[in-house]
Design an enzyme around this catalytic site. Structure first.
Site, PDB file in Angstrom:
ATOM      1  N   LYS A 118       0.815  -1.222   0.000  1.00 37.75           N
ATOM      2  CA  LYS A 118       0.000   0.000   0.000  1.00 37.75           C
ATOM      3  C   LYS A 118       0.848   1.271   0.000  1.00 37.75           C
ATOM      4  O   LYS A 118       0.448   2.290  -0.562  1.00 37.75           O
ATOM      5  CB  LYS A 118      -0.936   0.000   1.210  1.00 37.75           C
ATOM      6  N   GLU A 136     -10.099   5.513   2.663  1.00 31.57           N
ATOM      7  CA  GLU A 136     -10.867   4.398   3.210  1.00 31.57           C
ATOM      8  C   GLU A 136      -9.860   3.312   3.567  1.00 31.57           C
ATOM      9  O   GLU A 136      -8.758   3.283   3.030  1.00 31.57           O
ATOM     10  CB  GLU A 136     -11.848   3.871   2.151  1.00 31.57           C
ATOM     11  N   SER A 173       1.852  -9.586  -0.639  1.00 31.75           N
ATOM     12  CA  SER A 173       1.500  -8.160  -0.647  1.00 31.75           C
ATOM     13  C   SER A 173       1.671  -7.505   0.714  1.00 31.75           C
ATOM     14  O   SER A 173       1.861  -6.296   0.805  1.00 31.75           O
ATOM     15  CB  SER A 173       0.055  -7.986  -1.123  1.00 31.75           C
TER      16      SER A 173
END
Lengths: 260, 394
Positions: free
Chosen positions: B85, B107, B374
């Site tokens: 991210k 969000e 990830s």
């Protein structure tokens, strides 16, 4: 001429918004007739959506209650067909793109025409994306209603030039809901609208009191009120009709008094 | 293809109030994406702050245990804040700063994007508000604490199912309320144009690095690249620089939840249909009247009823394949990788590991699989323990 423009021939228009199916469709039928009796010039019927991203908490809750009660698009078409036995003022749907798209846009719009819906408002379909919906509406004599917002600026003239039915002027930033004060410079927006179209324009978002309605009607052809009505329905449930009639009457009087 | 479209997917289905904001964002991005100073600053942030490039690690023990194709892990879990991210967030925060914005809103589902946004906001001196579903606030208490520690405000969203989709809706509502000083730092390759393109471009660093790293180690491209897909940002980042290499098979792993034949699933490609929601046309889990379905997955980060429009397109043209992985399979993979390789993957990433566990044994030993890990799994330990019937206290 669009049937919707009739709504603006009785002085300044008062336009209530009602979420269909909150708390159930029988109540909606009564409330709509009560609003007509109270002097509503046009009614926006909301088809509930699971995730209404342009709505504040009041209408969000109304949507959730309506869906929980088993309200569906088909049942709402049946409701409108029933209303049309005696309701003659223009009626428009207000819902979200996916409700129309998933039903099949052409099938949806054809049903609108069959049951007597005069226009469709989709707050998540801006000018750039209206090609998915507007041409099909036009072919079926249903007005695809456009919105302008306080942030529209250079976009107002482009939107106004292609607007059908009436133009929905969003009074304030943010989502639907009652506001104490509306500070947007609406006069400069309405000036651009008038330079680009002759169709009526109505102001909505944040209006709840007769004083606000009167003030907004002075710079527009009509006033739209949703959350204040859905608050009445949230409070009185199946017994809402008489309270809505009374409220609509007070608002129509306030709007009428703004005639100049 | 039309601007902002991937085949029929994409577009800008948002309230008029936001149109000038996305147009302003698009113009700024067009200007800065080829600006040398911007790109140098972003690269410095990647390398000096986020810890890039991330490792491409040959998982020898995993390869031996599975007994087929060679397995490499792309270690996005080693990035600062523990997930991919940060790549997107550093890019968007820098862009917001160049645009003169002073406030970021975001969000978050699992909380990884929220933590990354709060981190970037702190680093660049921006105000930060994160919207998080009330269910996720409970499931991911540690990340909520981290965001607050980093100085962000966390707003618990109780509407709808109280999960990621409701957090997105609430962030969009807040953006319509305040656009002039606020940038919406969207966390995945979804939403209205230009977000799917911007987020993809910032995440594409993953496949850019895999490509050069695997060429260095193996002298050739991999046969398979595998990543988990919720909205799809780590997956598109993993796929992007291989899209033109037809010999590389692209596999996205969706959250099957309890079972794709139940209502408790979030497998959009496998159970959804074409729709319009959250600013985009794409595939969504929905009922016959277009009401968005209340999806479910053990993984808060994959618990979303839609998928990014570029994935929907890659599916349509058959360039990528999307497979569902159940909660059970993901939890097994979570434990397998921890015990075999000493790497605790995020439960999201474990979905990708789970598919590789099925695929690798069916392949010859000269085949190469790259799995993107990830994120790291620390945040999931309590909920996996609970899944196995054990209550742990932090």
């Amino acid at each position: 001429m669009s049937k919707i423009q009739k709504a603006f021939s009785n002085g300044k228009a008062f336009i209530p918004f009602i979420t269909c199916g909150d708390p159930n469709l029988e109540t909606t039928a009564k409330v709509v007739r009560a609003a007509v009796e109270g002097g509503a010039d046009l009614i926006e019927l909301g088809i509930p959506f699971s995730d209404p991203t342009a709505e504040g908490p009041v209408i969000q809750s109304a949507n959730i209650r309506a869906l929980a009660a088993g309200t569906t698009t088909d049942k709402i078409f049946d409701l409108v067909a029933d209303l049309r036995r005696d309701v003659t003022i223009p009626l428009v749907f207000m819902t979200y793109a996916n409700v129309v798209f998933s039903y099949g846009t052409e099938r949806f719009v054809k049903r609108c025409r069959e049951v007597g819906i005069d226009g469709v408002i989709l707050p998540d379909v801006p000018f750039e994306e209206k090609a998915d919906f507007a041409p099909i509406c036009e072919q079926n004599d249903v007005d695809f209603i456009s919105l302008v917002a306080p942030t529209s600026e250079n976009r107002v003239s482009m939107i106004a030039r292609e607007a059908k039915g009436f133009l929905y002027v969003v009074s304030s930033m943010g989502v639907t809901g009652v506001r104490n004060e509306i500070t947007t410079d609406l006069a400069s927006i309405t000036e651009i609208i008038r330079a680009n179209t002759s169709i009526p324009y109505a102001i909505g978002f944040g209006i709840s009191t007769p004083e606000q309605a009167n003030k907004m009607a002075q710079t527009s052809c009509g006033v739209i009120v949703g959350s204040a009505i859905m608050k009445i329905i949230a409070k009185h449930g199946a017994e809402s009709a008489e309270y809505v009639a009374e409220y609509v009457k007070s608002m129509k009087n306030a709007v009428r008094a703004a005639n100049v | 293809m039309k601007k902002g479209r991937f085949g029929v997917h994409g577009g800008q289905y948002i309230p008029e109030t936001l149109m000038n904001a996305v147009i302003e964002l698009e113009r700024a991005y067009e200007r800065f994406k080829s600006d040398k100073v911007f790109n140098d600053e972003l690269e410095a942030l990647f390398n000096e702050y986020a810890g890039r490039p991330s490792l491409l690690y040959y998982a020898r023990r995993t390869t031996e245990r599975l007994g087929g194709a060679k397995i490499y892990l792309k270690r996005e879990d080693l990035n600062h804040t523990g997930a991919h991210k940060i790549n997107n967030v550093l890019g968007q925060a820098l862009l917001a700063k160049k645009m003169g914005k002073t406030r970021l809103i975001a969000e978050t589902g699992a909380g990884q994007h929220g933590v990354a946004t709060a981190t970037a906001a702190t680093l660049m001196g921006l105000e930060c508000v994160v919207f998080m579903g009330e269910e996720d606030v409970k499931r991911q208490a540690l990340n909520v604490y981290k965001m607050r520690l980093l100085g962000a405000e966390v707003v618990s969203v109780s509407t709808g199912t109280g999960t990621l989709k409701d957090a997105v809706s609430e962030a969009m509502r807040e953006w319509t309320n305040r656009v002039s000083d606020t940038h919406y730092c969207l966390g995945s390759v979804m939403g209205p144009h230009p977000f799917p393109t911007i987020v993809r471009d910032f995440q594409a660093v993953i496949s850019r690095e895999i490509r050069s790293q695997i060429l260095l180690k193996e002298g050739r491209l991999p046969d398979y690249v595998i990543a988990c897909v919720g909205g799809g940002s780590n997956a598109i980042g993993t796929f992007y620089h291989f899209i033109d290499d037809k010999e590389v098979e692209l596999i996205g792993c969706e959250a099957g939840g309890r079972d794709v034949n139940s209502f408790e699933t979030a497998a959009t490609i496998n159970t959804g249909r074409l729709g319009i929601f959250h600013g985009m046309k794409s595939y969504f889990c929905q009922d016959e009247f277009g009401q968005i379905a209340p999806v479910y997955s053990i993984s808060a980060g994959l618990d979303y009823p839609g998928i990014g429009p570029e994935h929907a397109y890659l599916h349509d043209i058959g360039r990528a394949r999307y497979v569902p992985i159940t909660d059970d399979e993901a939890v097994n993979a979570f434990e397998f990788l921890s015990r075999t390789e000493g790497i605790i993957p995020a439960i999201e990433s474990a979905h990708a590991v789970a598919y590789a566990m099925k695929l690798a044994p069916t392949l010859e030993r000269d085949k190469i699989i790259v799995i993107t890990i990830s994120g790291r799994g620390d945040k999931d330990c309590a909920s996996i323990a609970r899944y196995r019937g054990e209550e742990i206290y932090e």
